[in-house]
Write an enzyme that holds these catalytic residues in place. Structure first.
Site, short mmCIF file in Angstrom:
data_model
loop_
_atom_site.label_atom_id
_atom_site.label_comp_id
_atom_site.label_asym_id
_atom_site.label_seq_id
_atom_site.Cartn_x
_atom_site.Cartn_y
_atom_site.Cartn_z
N CYS A 1 7.80 -1.80 -12.48
CA CYS A 1 9.13 -1.27 -12.06
C CYS A 1 10.07 -2.08 -12.90
CB CYS A 1 9.33 -1.30 -10.52
SG CYS A 1 9.05 -2.97 -9.66
N ASP B 1 -5.95 -6.36 -3.29
CA ASP B 1 -4.73 -7.46 -3.43
C ASP B 1 -4.96 -8.93 -3.24
OD1 ASP B 1 -1.72 -6.79 -4.04
OD2 ASP B 1 -1.88 -8.53 -2.76
N GLY C 1 0.87 -1.27 -0.13
CA GLY C 1 0.01 0.04 -0.16
C GLY C 1 0.83 1.22 0.12
N GLY C 2 2.11 1.31 -0.37
CA GLY C 2 2.75 2.65 -0.33
C GLY C 2 2.18 3.56 -1.28
N LYS C 3 1.50 3.21 -2.55
CA LYS C 3 1.25 3.84 -3.41
C LYS C 3 -0.19 4.49 -3.13
CE LYS C 3 4.12 2.31 -7.20
NZ LYS C 3 4.62 1.14 -6.50
#
Length: 333
Positions: A251, A151, A131-133
């Site tokens: 990424c 997720d 959940g960083g973004k």
């Protein structure tokens, strides 16, 4: 000197990966990319603007810096980032425990600006992970609207729960799904203003942090990921409302996982068009032009390797068909 060694050895990558990088970037840049992955990654922090501002946090970090480190700076592109030189352990730092900062690579911070969520929107982070973004999106939404984190991993979403407590966000709902075809997604079709697909990928853009990935990944793995990436993106497209945006990100450094997936998506989804990433960032006073797509590379931008494409769903797209009555057999999500 290593200069007379074979180029893949100098770049320190497997032959198959070297061949792909050369085909994409040419020999000289492929070698630069390979070598740049040996540099130490910086420690980037994202200031949680729900709880603080960058000037205040930066001043505090500089004031208490007793180790003589002089280069605690703002990030060059992200308006909410701070760059620390060393891998300091900030897990116990008061700014961290109070939720004023999170560890997040500048490239990842920029991705949330590319999503460009506005107050009051319905936003989905379709592969939310820890959940960083998601948290960055919630802060950009100023804690308004509704933010869903989906997720397949309950464990990852549990970690998000811990971070959520610190963040001060109350507009976020986390939901475990069995896969991108989970039937419970169906009721949300056509509902979202923004859908972010930070797709499962090879992670080859993060080799500075995860050097072992390049020895673990095989061409077969990439091919399997490509199928998954295309399927997830196609399913996420159904969640996007007319006039809404779908953002595909990885990424990875590989065209197979990036441009190729984006181009295939556009070819099979005529109701979506590609938006220019640089223009979206410029609208938010971020000057970074890598063309239609956002493409970040360690040796050029001092971030992890990132790719992102922004698609907009046409308003005239026909509305989603009404759900069949409960008694009818359930169609595929």
């Amino acid at each position: 000197s290593t200069d007379n060694l074979p180029l893949p050895v100098q770049a320190d990558v497997r032959d198959w990966l070297w061949d792909k990088l050369v085909a994409q970037y040419g020999e000289a840049e492929a070698l630069t990319i390979g070598r740049s992955m040996h540099e130490q990654a910086t420690l980037d922090l994202r200031v949680n603007t729900i709880k603080g501002n960058r000037e205040e946090v930066l001043a505090k970090l500089i004031a208490e810096n007793t180790s003589g480190v002089t280069n605690i700076t703002t990030t060059p592109y992200s308006p909410i980032g701070i760059r620390m030189p060393n891998r300091l352990n900030i897990g116990r730092h008061i700014l961290f425990t109070e939720g004023k900062i999170e560890v997040q690579d500048e490239g990842s911070q920029l991705l949330s600006y590319l999503v460009a969520p506005k107050r009051g929107m319905m936003v989905a982070d379709f592969c939310a992970g820890a959940g960083g973004k998601t948290l960055a999106l919630g802060a950009l939404m100023r804690n308004t609207g509704r933010l869903y984190a989906f997720d397949v991993s309950e464990k990852r979403l549990h970690n998000l729960g811990q971070r959520l407590k610190r963040s001060g966000l109350s507009n976020l709902q986390a939901q475990v799904i069995s896969s991108e075809t989970d039937p419970k997604l169906k009721r949300l079709n056509g509902k979202f203003d923004r859908v972010l697909v930070d797709a499962p990928c090879s992670g080859l853009g993060t080799l500075r942090r995860n050097p072992d990935l390049k020895w673990r990944q095989t061409p077969q793995d990439i091919a399997e990921l490509n199928v998954k990436q295309a399927n997830i993106l196609a399913r996420a497209a159904k969640l996007t409302k007319g006039g809404g945006r779908l953002i595909y990100a990885t990424c990875s450094l590989l065209r197979d996982e990036n441009e190729t997936i984006a181009e295939q998506f556009l070819a099979t989804h005529p109701d979506f068009k590609l938006l220019n990433a640089a223009e979206i960032l410029a609208q938010q006073q971020i000057t970074l032009d890598t063309g239609d797509y956002l493409k970040l590379l360690p040796h050029l931008h001092n971030t992890d390797g990132f790719f992102a494409a922004v698609f907009e769903k046409q308003e005239s797209a026909k509305p989603e068909p009404k759900p069949a009555p409960e008694s009818a057999p359930v169609a595929e999500a």
